[in-house]
Design a protein around this motif. Structure first.
Motif, PDB file in Angstrom:
ATOM      1  N   LYS A 132     -60.302   0.648 -32.358  1.00 31.36           N
ATOM      2  CA  LYS A 132     -59.734   0.891 -31.033  1.00 31.36           C
ATOM      3  C   LYS A 132     -58.231   1.098 -31.171  1.00 31.36           C
ATOM      4  N   ASP A 133     -57.709   2.072 -30.442  1.00 26.95           N
ATOM      5  CA  ASP A 133     -56.266   2.327 -30.442  1.00 26.95           C
ATOM      6  C   ASP A 133     -55.799   2.639 -29.030  1.00 26.95           C
ATOM      7  N   TYR A 134     -54.616   2.078 -28.703  1.00 30.95           N
ATOM      8  CA  TYR A 134     -53.993   2.304 -27.393  1.00 30.95           C
ATOM      9  C   TYR A 134     -53.032   3.482 -27.511  1.00 30.95           C
ATOM     10  N   LEU A 135     -53.146   4.439 -26.593  1.00 29.06           N
ATOM     11  CA  LEU A 135     -52.316   5.636 -26.616  1.00 29.06           C
ATOM     12  C   LEU A 135     -51.481   5.728 -25.338  1.00 29.06           C
ATOM     13  N   GLU A 136     -50.196   5.989 -25.487  1.00 28.23           N
ATOM     14  CA  GLU A 136     -49.340   6.337 -24.340  1.00 28.23           C
ATOM     15  C   GLU A 136     -48.918   7.783 -24.546  1.00 28.23           C
ATOM     16  N   ILE A 137     -49.656   8.663 -23.897  1.00 28.52           N
ATOM     17  CA  ILE A 137     -49.513  10.096 -24.134  1.00 28.52           C
ATOM     18  C   ILE A 137     -48.444  10.672 -23.213  1.00 28.52           C
ATOM     19  N   GLU A 138     -47.677  11.605 -23.750  1.00 29.57           N
ATOM     20  CA  GLU A 138     -46.662  12.274 -22.931  1.00 29.57           C
ATOM     21  C   GLU A 138     -47.325  13.047 -21.796  1.00 29.57           C
ATOM     22  N   LEU A 139     -46.728  12.917 -20.607  1.00 31.95           N
ATOM     23  CA  LEU A 139     -47.271  13.619 -19.443  1.00 31.95           C
ATOM     24  C   LEU A 139     -47.071  15.125 -19.586  1.00 31.95           C
ATOM     25  N   ARG A 154     -53.179  15.859 -30.399  1.00 25.84           N
ATOM     26  CA  ARG A 154     -51.817  15.913 -30.943  1.00 25.84           C
ATOM     27  C   ARG A 154     -51.267  14.512 -31.177  1.00 25.84           C
ATOM     28  N   TYR A 155     -51.526  13.617 -30.225  1.00 27.77           N
ATOM     29  CA  TYR A 155     -51.049  12.240 -30.373  1.00 27.77           C
ATOM     30  C   TYR A 155     -51.692  11.591 -31.606  1.00 27.77           C
ATOM     31  N   LEU A 156     -52.993  11.762 -31.738  1.00 33.91           N
ATOM     32  CA  LEU A 156     -53.698  11.138 -32.860  1.00 33.91           C
ATOM     33  C   LEU A 156     -53.252  11.723 -34.202  1.00 33.91           C
ATOM     34  N   ARG A 157     -52.879  13.005 -34.197  1.00 34.06           N
ATOM     35  CA  ARG A 157     -52.389  13.618 -35.437  1.00 34.06           C
ATOM     36  C   ARG A 157     -50.991  13.107 -35.778  1.00 34.06           C
ATOM     37  N   ASN A 158     -50.107  13.097 -34.789  1.00 35.44           N
ATOM     38  CA  ASN A 158     -48.714  12.742 -35.050  1.00 35.44           C
ATOM     39  C   ASN A 158     -48.508  11.240 -35.235  1.00 35.44           C
ATOM     40  N   GLN A 159     -49.241  10.423 -34.474  1.00 37.17           N
ATOM     41  CA  GLN A 159     -49.000   8.979 -34.500  1.00 37.17           C
ATOM     42  C   GLN A 159     -49.925   8.224 -35.452  1.00 37.17           C
ATOM     43  N   LEU A 160     -51.167   8.693 -35.610  1.00 39.03           N
ATOM     44  CA  LEU A 160     -52.137   7.941 -36.403  1.00 39.03           C
ATOM     45  C   LEU A 160     -52.651   8.700 -37.623  1.00 39.03           C
ATOM     46  N   GLN A 164     -58.330  15.812 -37.919  1.00 36.56           N
ATOM     47  CA  GLN A 164     -59.520  16.377 -37.287  1.00 36.56           C
ATOM     48  C   GLN A 164     -60.120  15.327 -36.354  1.00 36.56           C
ATOM     49  N   VAL A 165     -60.160  15.630 -35.062  1.00 43.55           N
ATOM     50  CA  VAL A 165     -60.656  14.696 -34.054  1.00 43.55           C
ATOM     51  C   VAL A 165     -61.820  15.361 -33.323  1.00 43.55           C
ATOM     52  N   PHE A 166     -62.920  14.618 -33.197  1.00 42.66           N
ATOM     53  CA  PHE A 166     -64.123  15.169 -32.586  1.00 42.66           C
ATOM     54  C   PHE A 166     -64.545  14.305 -31.397  1.00 42.66           C
ATOM     55  N   ARG A 193     -63.768   8.634 -40.235  1.00 43.61           N
ATOM     56  CA  ARG A 193     -64.742   9.120 -41.214  1.00 43.61           C
ATOM     57  C   ARG A 193     -64.098   9.523 -42.525  1.00 43.61           C
ATOM     58  N   GLY A 194     -62.855   9.118 -42.729  1.00 44.43           N
ATOM     59  CA  GLY A 194     -62.165   9.438 -43.967  1.00 44.43           C
ATOM     60  C   GLY A 194     -61.591  10.837 -43.962  1.00 44.43           C
ATOM     61  N   HIS A 195     -60.642  11.066 -44.837  1.00 46.31           N
ATOM     62  CA  HIS A 195     -60.011  12.386 -44.995  1.00 46.31           C
ATOM     63  C   HIS A 195     -59.408  12.890 -43.687  1.00 46.31           C
ATOM     64  N   GLY A 196     -58.831  11.973 -42.896  1.00 49.51           N
ATOM     65  CA  GLY A 196     -58.139  12.371 -41.677  1.00 49.51           C
ATOM     66  C   GLY A 196     -59.044  12.729 -40.519  1.00 49.51           C
ATOM     67  N   ARG A 197     -60.337  12.375 -40.596  1.00 55.32           N
ATOM     68  CA  ARG A 197     -61.271  12.716 -39.524  1.00 55.32           C
ATOM     69  C   ARG A 197     -61.662  11.472 -38.729  1.00 55.32           C
ATOM     70  N   THR A 198     -61.913  11.656 -37.431  1.00 54.94           N
ATOM     71  CA  THR A 198     -62.436  10.568 -36.605  1.00 54.94           C
ATOM     72  C   THR A 198     -63.180  11.152 -35.413  1.00 54.94           C
ATOM     73  N   THR A 199     -64.097  10.352 -34.865  1.00 48.73           N
ATOM     74  CA  THR A 199     -64.901  10.774 -33.715  1.00 48.73           C
ATOM     75  C   THR A 199     -64.718   9.770 -32.586  1.00 48.73           C
ATOM     76  N   ILE A 200     -64.329  10.251 -31.415  1.00 51.50           N
ATOM     77  CA  ILE A 200     -64.126   9.395 -30.255  1.00 51.50           C
ATOM     78  C   ILE A 200     -65.464   9.133 -29.575  1.00 51.50           C
ATOM     79  N   VAL A 201     -65.774   7.843 -29.319  1.00 52.29           N
ATOM     80  CA  VAL A 201     -67.031   7.485 -28.679  1.00 52.29           C
ATOM     81  C   VAL A 201     -66.822   6.847 -27.303  1.00 52.29           C
TER      82      VAL A 201
END
Length: 650
Positions: A132-139, A154-160, A164-166, A193-201
């Motif tokens: 679980k991660d808390y995000l404060e995304i730019e409006l 973009r947030y998940l790429r730059n901050q975490l 690749q986000v699915f 899922r490794g190698h910079g990939r994750t899936t949002i559930v």
């Protein structure tokens, strides 16, 4: 069309002339116990015709006095006119009040601690695969007008660091309203899922990173147990258990497999386990713990191979046909929504892999929880329930088999047998001179029947006191009113007289019952013996015997040895380890390392198909005696029998 009324439920249903009464009851969701699934072998589906006539042929399961009172077997009865049927009270309560191991017993804390240490002491981490991660995304603005989804990515790429986000359609549908109502401050639940990939559930408003939950679920043939877990701390927040609603379609896996081949059979079995069993348990736990179903981020399930197939709605018939091939051993990850489970629709369901057609993920879970896979000692693991599975080994090897014990340990195929629920006699002693029994009853209710642990006690006591011989035949020379013979000259012992307890009929055990149970115990003993002898070893080389399964909670090890269910070795070597399947699910839920270890040893386990193994049938036949045809294998029992006989003579 004719009208059928079931009492005391006061349920009415229309049926076609000539339709089977048991099928009508099932369609009406009226529970009638039918362990043999209508094959006329158990006699448990007795109901009483209060009004009207039926077409029912005679059966040795219905005594003359019962026949005159209007009793019939539902599975052996066709409806021909409007009728009123009385379903005995014990039929439904047997399932609803079952005594089930669900990690809530007094011994479970020590078992729980020992299982956790198996993971920690072997340098395996407790860490969930779900994050679980808390995000404060730019409006968004006119200058920064990328899409909502691209903004999250973009947030998940730059901050975490996720490149690749699915996500799937249900998540996309939540995004536009939810992120604006939360001022673009959200918490995502995702699976890296490794190698910079994750899936949002899951996506939630605000900061909910302190709430992360999972479910561990054990699907047994007879009972189902579950626990709700805090994935951060590993705490059990709620526990729930019940009978498996599939029981109405047969007590064992073979009868259910056969039922699955009938029209709508597979669909009915799947509905029974998902909607009638699992979902009510989940709702109960969520309410108790104050958790919303969408907060369930991980879900781990174990069951025997047949239960895993029926959970997924997969045709299971090849499991019972030689060469006994399952459709899958390791199932792919399944979405909760695909099974209509009461959980976050995007939650992945992990089903522990089966080892063979009759050795399932519940045994893999048990081996994990018990620590056999890392033991220096030789350990015999016996899961004693509706099915009988055995594992023998240590950290260097694991060998396994399944015994065709049938449902006798759950009270099936026993005339007054029942599952371990309220009113079941679970412990028995018999006076050596008067043959009068003393017994304990689950929940101290009026006796209704006798469950597996009570049957073991009863047969052991009957053997020691001379009520039966070593073949299981009743002694015809004893002067006691507790022994009698029916019109077919079949002997029985009366455990509880109806007049004494205010019952509808006496609680008895017959020579046929004893013979069925001897075959069941013989299957377990011969299975263990075959495993060990296949390695040119013997029972004396066992360091520990782990007993798992619901029957073990009230099981007397001494009396189990006396009837030849377990080998005659030191009592101190036997250890009861509770619901090892549910505990193994918990470990798999909490630790990715534990899951990988479980998959590793499951792939390496050697399975022996007993039906094709040379010499097994001879071993089985030899074990169908009390305690065994070779009494020298049981020197302790030989002495006990001698002492009882001497005491009686004195």
């Amino acid at each position: 069309m004719i009208n059928i009324r079931f009492q005391p439920m006061d349920i009415n249903i229309q049926a076609e002339t000539g339709e089977n009464l048991l099928d009508i009851a099932r369609r009406s969701e009226v529970y009638i116990d039918a362990p043999c699934n209508g094959s006329l072998t158990c006699g448990k589906c007795k109901v009483k015709v209060i009004e009207g006539k039926v077409d029912s042929s005679s059966s040795h399961h219905i005594k003359d006095i019962e026949l005159k009172a209007g009793y019939v077997l539902a599975c052996n009865t066709k409806v021909v006119e409007d009728i009123i049927i009385e379903v005995p009270s014990g039929q439904s309560s047997d399932m609803l009040g079952m005594k089930i191991e669900d990690l809530s017993g007094p011994r479970d804390q020590e078992i729980f601690r020992r299982a956790r240490s198996q993971v920690l002491d072997n340098d395996m981490r407790f860490s969930s695969y779900v994050k679980k991660d808390y995000l404060e995304i730019e409006l968004p603005t006119l200058d920064d007008n990328i899409s909502d989804w691209d903004r999250i990515r973009r947030y998940l790429r730059n901050q975490l660091g996720y490149t690749q986000v699915f996500c799937r359609l249900p998540m996309l549908r939540k995004i536009p309203t939810l992120i604006r109502e939360s001022d673009f401050k959200i918490t995502i639940t995702h699976i890296p899922r490794g190698h910079g990939r994750t899936t949002i559930v899951n996506i939630e408003m605000g900061d909910t990173t302190n709430r992360l939950y999972g479910v561990a679920l054990d699907i047994g043939t007879t009972s189902v147990a579950a626990c709700l877990v805090d994935l951060y701390e590993g705490k059990l927040l709620a526990k729930a258990s019940s009978g498996n609603a599939q029981m109405k379609y047969g007590a064992d896996v073979i009868h259910r497999i056969i039922y699955a081949t009938k029209n709508d059979g597979l669909e009915n079995l799947n509905h029974a386990i998902v909607h009638e069993t699992i979902n009510p348990l989940l709702k109960k736990m969520y309410q108790e713990a104050g958790v919303d179903k969408d907060e369930i981020a991980a879900f781990v399930v174990a069951g025997n191979t047949t239960m895993s197939h029926l959970l997924l709605g997969i045709y299971p018939n090849n499991l019972r046909l030689e060469p006994y091939i399952p459709t899958f051993s390791k199932a792919p990850f399944i979405k909760a929504s695909e099974l209509e489970l009461e959980a976050n629709p995007e939650t992945f369901l992990y089903i522990l892999p089966s080892i063979a057609s009759y050795v399932g993920g519940d045994i893999a879970a048990g081996v994990l929880a018990s620590g056999i896979w890392n033991s220096e000692e030789n350990i015999l693991f016996i899961d004693l329930g509706t099915n009988g599975e055995i594992v023998f080994g240590n950290k260097d090897f694991l060998i396994t088999c399944a015994c065709s014990a049938g449902p006798a340990f759950e009270g099936g195929e026993i005339s007054c047998g029942m599952r371990a629920s309220g009113g079941a006699i679970e412990r028995v002693e018999i006076d050596n001179n008067t043959y009068i029994p003393k017994f304990s009853i689950i929940y101290n209710e009026k006796p209704k029947g006798i469950c597996g642990s009570g049957i073991i006690d009863l047969i052991a006591e009957m053997l020691k006191t001379g009520l039966i011989d070593r073949r299981g035949k009743i002694n015809r020379d004893l002067n006691t009113d507790r022994i009698r013979f029916d019109e077919y000259n079949i002997g029985e012992y009366v455990l509880a007289f109806k007049e004494e307890w205010g019952l509808g009929e006496d609680i008895t055990i017959t020579e046929i019952d004893i013979d069925n149970f001897i075959k069941a115990k013989g299957a377990v003993y011969s299975g263990g013996s075959t495993l060990i002898h296949s390695l040119e070893m013997d029972f004396n080389m066992i360091d520990k015997v782990y007993i798992a399964g619901g029957i073990g909670n009230s099981l007397s090890i001494e009396k189990s040895i006396e009837i030849g269910l377990f080998p005659d070795i030191e009592i101190e070597k036997f250890v009861y380890i509770g619901n090892s399947s549910l505990m193994g699910c918990y470990l798999t839920l909490m630790s990715e390392d534990a899951r990988r270890k479980m998959e590793e040893f499951s792939n390496q386990m050697t399975y022996i198909e007993l039906s094709a193994y040379p010499g097994y049938m001879d071993e089985f036949i030899s074990a169908c005696f009390l305690p065994h045809t070779d009494i020298q294998r049981f020197p302790t029992v030989e002495k006990i029998l001698h002492d009882y006989k001497t005491n009686k003579v004195t």
